[in-house]
Scaffold this active site. Structure first.
Site, PDB file in Angstrom:
ATOM      1  CB  ILE A   1     -24.927 -40.981  80.863  1.00 49.93           C
ATOM      2  CG1 ILE A   1     -25.234 -42.471  80.640  1.00 49.93           C
ATOM      3  CG2 ILE A   1     -23.517 -40.767  81.407  1.00 49.93           C
ATOM      4  CD1 ILE A   1     -24.393 -43.118  79.559  1.00 49.93           C
ATOM      5  CE  LYS A   2     -20.345 -40.018  84.889  1.00 50.61           C
ATOM      6  NZ  LYS A   2     -19.409 -41.131  85.091  1.00 50.61           N
ATOM      7  CG  ASP A   3     -29.733 -38.272  85.910  1.00 47.42           C
ATOM      8  OD1 ASP A   3     -28.847 -37.668  86.533  1.00 47.42           O
ATOM      9  OD2 ASP A   3     -30.649 -37.695  85.300  1.00 47.42           O
TER      10      ASP A   3
END
Length: 452
Positions: free
Chosen positions: A43-45
């Site tokens: 999700i950090k993208d």
């Protein structure tokens, strides 16, 4: 032709997947926002891209510059992908509790990784926060993203994750559950969802050793709450500016063990190979199951892919070393329990009478039959007695070759105890085990029963 201009355009629009077996005791519909479909498998993208775009717009970093970030691995991966496309250098600081796979992946995509000690205060000059801050002041044209206090983090989720979930659930979501680390996901997504429906409950998952739960409930930052923990990606020993406690309805703590075990269950029972914090999120939801009804729609937002943890939670030995898995007995353990480790054998040219005497002298009921160091058969007490009773007057010269059965099965010493049932039964009373030195040992039904 249908294609994306570059890999960054594939970020977001991840699917919702319904959970079944692991949540069978939960009355609600449970959906998982599977963020591993992002190109960096986390999700950090989303927030990595947003932090970099906002920095570029402000002029905080210029072409050819260096991105600096303190990361547990996933934010670094998102930034590294963006850097590869946009032509930046990357330096990442991380802690020594992070999995080797995360560190190796960051280096694989071109990042320089500096590993810092975990068990130091955040303001200690050796901490991964402090090292990143120092580097940003020393390196020209560099930008420290600082995902903990950079509000572009939670804005990314307000602009993308929240609207996606609202649309995918047709506005029917009643609860969102997510592990809390920097706080960007829960705060940005939670704010959007509550703006659409103030009754949506936002539940944050915390870990023991972290300060979030007590701070949320009392407003007290209690340093006594802080101690080392193993769970990666959630919990903190600081209060990041991205955590908007007004958006969060409650925190639930999950142990290191429960998070790890649930991650393994998700892989085996749902076909979802996910990270440590995903296991914690689902384990936390199970702890709160009595607060849910059949009308509720719960969305669990997860962070990353299980490939980052193959040397940790998906490694049986690592799990056993930490007491998360009870170590199953194996053949080696049973051999160590034997009082007599002699490997007594017969030759196929030995007589039945000699076999009978050997069994009587050594008080054993079965023997391997060898030829030039190789097992060619086996003989049992039952076979010997049957032959002697049937041939009471003519047995002196008969060899065991005439009455021997098939060789006993050969097993490795690390074969789990539970798998011995595939080899030992009423007709096969023993197995032959080979240790790492190549030495042979016999393991009989009696040995197995005594061990149990």
């Amino acid at each position: 032709m249908e294609y994306y201009e570059n890999i960054l355009h594939t970020i977001g629009n991840t699917p919702l997947v319904k959970l079944h077996k692991v949540v069978k005791d939960i009355p609600a519909t449970v959906l998982m926002k599977v963020e591993t479909f992002n190109p960096g498998h986390s999700i950090k993208d989303r927030m990595a891209m947003k932090m970099l775009q906002d920095a570029e717009a402000r002029g905080d970093i210029k072409p050819g510059g260096t991105i600096i970030e303190c990361t547990s691995g996933n934010t670094g991966m998102g930034l590294a992908l963006a850097a590869a496309v946009k032509g930046y250098k990357c330096i990442f600081t991380t802690t020594d509790k992070q999995s080797k796979e995360k560190i190796d992946l960051l280096r694989a995509v071109g990042g320089e990784v500096i590993v810092c000690p975990t068990n130091v205060e955040a303001d200690d000059p050796r901490s991964y926060y402090s090292v990143a801050r120092r580097l940003s002041t020393e390196i020209p044209n560099s930008y420290w993203c600082n995902q903990y206090d950079n509000l572009s983090n939670r804005t990314a989720h307000y602009e993308s994750t929240g609207p996606e979930i609202w649309k995918q659930t047709d506005g029917k979501i009643t609860h969102m559950v997510v592990g809390v680390g920097t706080g960007g996901t829960i705060s940005g997504t939670g704010r959007y969802l509550k703006e659409q429906n103030p009754d949506v409950k936002i539940w944050g998952i915390d870990t023991y050793g972290s300060v979030f739960k007590k701070y949320h409930e009392t407003g007290e930052f209690d340093e006594k709450e802080i101690y080392p923990y193993i769970t990666e990606g959630i919990g903190e020993d600081i209060i990041p500016e991205n955590v908007d406690f007004k958006v969060i309805d409650r925190f639930e703590k999950v142990t290191d063990k429960d998070g790890a075990l649930m991650a393994r269950r998700l892989a085996r029972e749902e076909g979802l190979l996910l990270g440590y914090s995903a296991g914690s999120a689902v384990a936390g939801l199970l702890q709160l199951k009595d607060e849910l009804t059949p009308e509720d729609v719960v969305v669990v937002v997860i962070h990353d892919h299980g490939s980052r943890y193959v040397g940790k939670i998906y490694n049986d030995e690592w799990m056993r070393e930490r007491g998360f898995l009870e170590r199953e007995l194996c053949v080696r353990d049973l051999l160590n329990m034997k009082h007599d480790d002699r490997f007594i054998t017969l030759s196929e040219t030995d007589t039945v009478q000699a076999a009978f005497k050997m069994m009587k002298d050594h008080d054993i009921s079965q023997l391997p039959v060898m030829r030039e160091g190789e097992m060619v058969g086996s003989i049992t007490e039952t076979a010997v007695l049957s032959y002697l009773l049937e041939n009471p007057m003519n047995h002196a010269e008969q060899t065991v070759a005439a009455i021997m059965g098939a060789p006993f099965p050969l097993v490795e010493e690390d074969l789990p105890f539970s798998q011995l049932s595939k080899y030992v039964d009423r007709t096969i009373p023993a197995v032959i085990a080979k240790d790492k030195a190549g030495t042979l040992h016999i393991l009989t039904q009696y040995d197995i029963i005594r061990a149990v």
